[in-house]
Design a protein around this motif. Structure first.
Motif, PDB file in Angstrom:
ATOM      1  N   LEU A   3       0.808  -1.220   0.000  1.00  0.00           N
ATOM      2  CA  LEU A   3       0.000   0.000   0.000  1.00  0.00           C
ATOM      3  C   LEU A   3       0.839   1.267   0.000  1.00  0.00           C
ATOM      4  CD1 LEU A   3      -2.619  -1.583   0.282  1.00  0.00           C
ATOM      5  CD2 LEU A   3      -3.266  -0.083   2.163  1.00  0.00           C
ATOM      6  N   GLN A   4       2.085   1.182   0.483  1.00  0.00           N
ATOM      7  CA  GLN A   4       2.932   2.373   0.494  1.00  0.00           C
ATOM      8  C   GLN A   4       3.163   2.916  -0.910  1.00  0.00           C
ATOM      9  OE1 GLN A   4       4.035  -0.687   1.306  1.00  0.00           O
ATOM     10  NE2 GLN A   4       5.727  -1.148  -0.060  1.00  0.00           N
ATOM     11  N   ALA A   5       2.947   2.077  -1.929  1.00  0.00           N
ATOM     12  CA  ALA A   5       3.197   2.503  -3.310  1.00  0.00           C
ATOM     13  C   ALA A   5       2.191   3.546  -3.785  1.00  0.00           C
ATOM     14  CB  ALA A   5       3.170   1.295  -4.249  1.00  0.00           C
ATOM     15  N   ILE A   6       1.041   3.657  -3.110  1.00  0.00           N
ATOM     16  CA  ILE A   6       0.047   4.647  -3.551  1.00  0.00           C
ATOM     17  C   ILE A   6       0.019   5.872  -2.643  1.00  0.00           C
ATOM     18  CG2 ILE A   6      -1.379   2.809  -4.530  1.00  0.00           C
ATOM     19  CD1 ILE A   6      -3.402   3.463  -2.208  1.00  0.00           C
ATOM     20  N   ALA A   7       0.796   5.861  -1.557  1.00  0.00           N
ATOM     21  CA  ALA A   7       0.779   6.989  -0.629  1.00  0.00           C
ATOM     22  C   ALA A   7       1.206   8.271  -1.336  1.00  0.00           C
ATOM     23  CB  ALA A   7       1.695   6.711   0.556  1.00  0.00           C
ATOM     24  N   GLY A   8       0.386   9.304  -1.217  1.00  0.00           N
ATOM     25  CA  GLY A   8       0.669  10.588  -1.852  1.00  0.00           C
ATOM     26  C   GLY A   8       0.160  10.714  -3.264  1.00  0.00           C
ATOM     27  N   HIS A   9      -0.403   9.638  -3.822  1.00  0.00           N
ATOM     28  CA  HIS A   9      -0.964   9.673  -5.175  1.00  0.00           C
ATOM     29  C   HIS A   9      -2.485   9.742  -5.050  1.00  0.00           C
ATOM     30  CE1 HIS A   9       2.953   8.661  -6.980  1.00  0.00           C
ATOM     31  NE2 HIS A   9       3.095   7.860  -5.929  1.00  0.00           N
TER      32      HIS A   9
END
Length: 234
Positions: A101-107
């Motif tokens: 899930l960290q891959a979508i943080a801030g997107h």
């Protein structure tokens, strides 16, 4: 849309519940097993460092749920390009496992897509299983409502097995193959090779085949020669 792979490729044999060595993660294992087998079980959010077993548990849950006839999908977000489109493209499954899930943080687009998916899953009675490298409060999410939704899940911090536990797992798995791993071999291996349990077990599979083909015991000289040849292979 997420491409559908053959079952054997989607759910690798090693990444099953029976191959997860829980150690201090027994409570997390039990919660994920419950979610895989009981539609009304609480949703689960796993977090931990690389090698702690997050992806293993997500894939194991998908496999276990699929064997009961439930429809499942696994979404490895870090390896996807248009993550917002990928999240919007999953629908209709009874269990959805979302990794990294960290891959979508801030997107924001991807975060909104996940927020909508969360609400839709609740409305449709689907189950969600999440994994990330940090807690819900530590993820750099820009959407407070999404952070709140994820925070409502049952959360577990996964801890990697320590060296002693990894050694015992490797010894026991070797014994099942009829291989005796001496402590001096394990000392040499742990000093020079990745200590991730999955990588070590994969290496054990390769060593088993190579030692059988060469009709040799797994000793330090054999291990050194094997790894040198493996590094030199194109």
């Amino acid at each position: 849309m997420i491409p559908q792979l053959p079952l054997a490729l989607r759910w690798p044999r090693r990444q099953r519940f029976e191959h997860f060595h829980a150690g201090a993660n027994a409570a997390a294992l039990a919660a994920v097993q419950a979610l895989a087998l009981e539609p009304a079980a609480p949703w689960v959010y796993l977090h931990g460092a690389n090698g702690s077993g997050k992806s293993h548990l997500l894939i194991a849950a998908c496999h276990a749920a699929s064997t009961t006839g439930r429809t499942v999908q696994y979404l490895p977000l870090a390896s996807l390009g248009d993550r917002a489109a990928a999240i919007r493209g999953v629908a209709g499954s009874e269990l959805l496992a979302l990794d990294d899930l960290q891959a979508i943080a801030g997107h924001r687009d991807a975060e909104h897509a996940l927020f909508d998916l969360y609400n839709r899953a609740k409305a449709e009675g689907s189950a969600l299983l999440f994994a990330a490298d940090a807690t819900t409060t530590q993820l750099a999410l820009s959407l407070p409502d999404l952070r709140s939704r994820l925070g409502a899940c049952t959360q577990f911090a996964l801890k990697p097995l320590d060296d002693a536990e990894r050694r015992e797992v490797l010894k026991s798995q070797a014994a099942l193959r009829g291989i005796q791993l001496d402590d001096v071999v394990l000392d040499w291996l742990f000093a020079r090779y990745a200590r991730d349990l999955g990588a070590l077990l994969d290496l054990l599979d390769r060593l088993d085949q190579a030692s059988l083909a060469a009709q040799r015991r797994i000793t330090v000289p054999f291990l050194r020669e094997f790894l040198r040849e493996a590094d030199a292979a194109p």
